[in-house]
Scaffold this active site. Structure first.
Site, PDB file in Angstrom:
ATOM      1  N   ASP A 105     -40.598  22.975  27.601  1.00  0.00           N
ATOM      2  CA  ASP A 105     -40.498  24.268  28.276  1.00  0.00           C
ATOM      3  C   ASP A 105     -40.972  24.070  29.718  1.00  0.00           C
ATOM      4  OD1 ASP A 105     -40.191  27.051  28.509  1.00  0.00           O
ATOM      5  OD2 ASP A 105     -42.180  27.474  27.735  1.00  0.00           O
ATOM      6  N   PHE A 154     -36.717  32.647  23.858  1.00  0.00           N
ATOM      7  CA  PHE A 154     -37.781  32.254  22.935  1.00  0.00           C
ATOM      8  C   PHE A 154     -37.148  31.986  21.575  1.00  0.00           C
ATOM      9  CE2 PHE A 154     -41.169  32.500  19.903  1.00  0.00           C
ATOM     10  CZ  PHE A 154     -42.121  31.703  20.522  1.00  0.00           C
TER      11      PHE A 154
HETATM   12  P1  5GP Z   1     -44.676  23.442  27.593  1.00  0.00           P
HETATM   13  O1  5GP Z   1     -45.959  22.735  27.767  1.00  0.00           O
HETATM   14  O2  5GP Z   1     -43.461  22.549  27.843  1.00  0.00           O
HETATM   15  O3  5GP Z   1     -44.596  24.698  28.398  1.00  0.00           O
HETATM   16  O4  5GP Z   1     -44.632  23.982  26.113  1.00  0.00           O
HETATM   17  C1  5GP Z   1     -44.216  23.210  25.075  1.00  0.00           C
HETATM   18  C2  5GP Z   1     -44.603  23.832  23.765  1.00  0.00           C
HETATM   19  O5  5GP Z   1     -44.570  25.254  23.811  1.00  0.00           O
HETATM   20  C3  5GP Z   1     -43.596  23.427  22.708  1.00  0.00           C
HETATM   21  O6  5GP Z   1     -43.944  22.221  22.112  1.00  0.00           O
HETATM   22  C4  5GP Z   1     -43.643  24.617  21.782  1.00  0.00           C
HETATM   23  O7  5GP Z   1     -44.654  24.432  20.822  1.00  0.00           O
HETATM   24  C5  5GP Z   1     -43.986  25.792  22.670  1.00  0.00           C
HETATM   25  N1  5GP Z   1     -42.770  26.518  23.053  1.00  0.00           N
HETATM   26  C6  5GP Z   1     -42.139  26.532  24.256  1.00  0.00           C
HETATM   27  N2  5GP Z   1     -41.045  27.306  24.230  1.00  0.00           N
HETATM   28  C7  5GP Z   1     -40.964  27.788  22.979  1.00  0.00           C
HETATM   29  C8  5GP Z   1     -40.006  28.637  22.316  1.00  0.00           C
HETATM   30  O8  5GP Z   1     -39.013  29.093  22.851  1.00  0.00           O
HETATM   31  N3  5GP Z   1     -40.260  28.891  20.998  1.00  0.00           N
HETATM   32  C9  5GP Z   1     -41.346  28.400  20.335  1.00  0.00           C
HETATM   33  N4  5GP Z   1     -41.485  28.720  19.061  1.00  0.00           N
HETATM   34  N5  5GP Z   1     -42.252  27.598  20.918  1.00  0.00           N
HETATM   35  C10 5GP Z   1     -42.051  27.298  22.233  1.00  0.00           C
END
Ligand code: 5GP
Length: 177
Positions: A105, A154
């Site tokens: 993300d 999401f």
């Molecule tokens: P980042 O550090 O890249 O912002 O976040 C990564 C983590 O956030 C992912 O491994 C996941 O656990 C959570 N995450 C990010 N986007 C989503 C989403 O759309 N749905 C869900 N369920 N988790 C997300």
């Protein structure tokens, strides 16, 4: 009863689509690491279903391990703070590490994780993610193997949760708003 009565959210990718993509990526990994061993690091808990699909399709000698890093609290917004809650059990020195991630993300979690593992001097580190949300990226990091790129939605299912629920859904869907 209509066909979609039991569906949670709007389906983005079916089980069949995801399994087909996992077979393609598994074949690519097998080719890229031909004659070598790979050390798969699954990020718990979200990547567990994807990890299972990917590892079945890798023909090289494979070890698996798991790590728990979290940057999310409850709900759908990132806290931006990364913590290692459970580290690897094995030693990755000199190994070909592939981090198996559920979704990239902002990239904050993965960047931290990659640097954390790189300190242990593996032979190589690559990243294989089920989903990528490039429009949300803050940290400079990209996955080497991407299942699907998606818009800023999401998503739940296939390992991904909303407040720890829905990880068991056999598809990926998105929730409104
Ligand atoms: P980042 O550090 O890249 O912002 O976040 C990564 C983590 O956030 C992912 O491994 C996941 O656990 C959570 N995450 C990010 N986007 C989503 C989403 O759309 N749905 C869900 N369920 N988790 C997300």
């Amino acid at each position: 009863m209509s066909e979609n009565t039991d569906t949670m959210g709007t389906i983005l990718f079916t089980k069949e689509q995801i399994e087909t993509r996992a077979a393609e990526i598994g074949a690519q990994i097998s080719k890229d690491y031909e004659g070598e061993e790979v050390y798969l690091v699954g990020t718990l808990r979200g990547a567990v279903v994807w990890m299972g699909d990917i590892m079945k399709n890798i023909t090289c000698d494979t070890e698996i391990d798991f790590i728990v890093a979290s940057s999310y609290g409850s709900g759908t917004t990132s806290s931006g703070v990364v913590k290692i809650k459970k580290d690897l059990d094995g030693d990755i020195y000199g190994k070909n590490v592939i981090i198996i991630e559920d979704i990239v993300d902002t990239g904050t979690t993965l960047k931290y994780l990659k640097e954390h593992l790189a300190d242990r001097n593996p032979k190589s580190i690559r990243i294989c993610t089920l989903l990528d949300k490039p429009s949300r990226r803050i940290a400079e990091i990209d996955a080497d193997y991407v299942g699907f790129s998606i818009e800023n939605l999401f998503v739940i299912g296939y390992g991904l949760d909303y407040d720890q629920k829905y990880r068991n859904l056999p598809y990926i869907s998105y929730l409104e708003g």
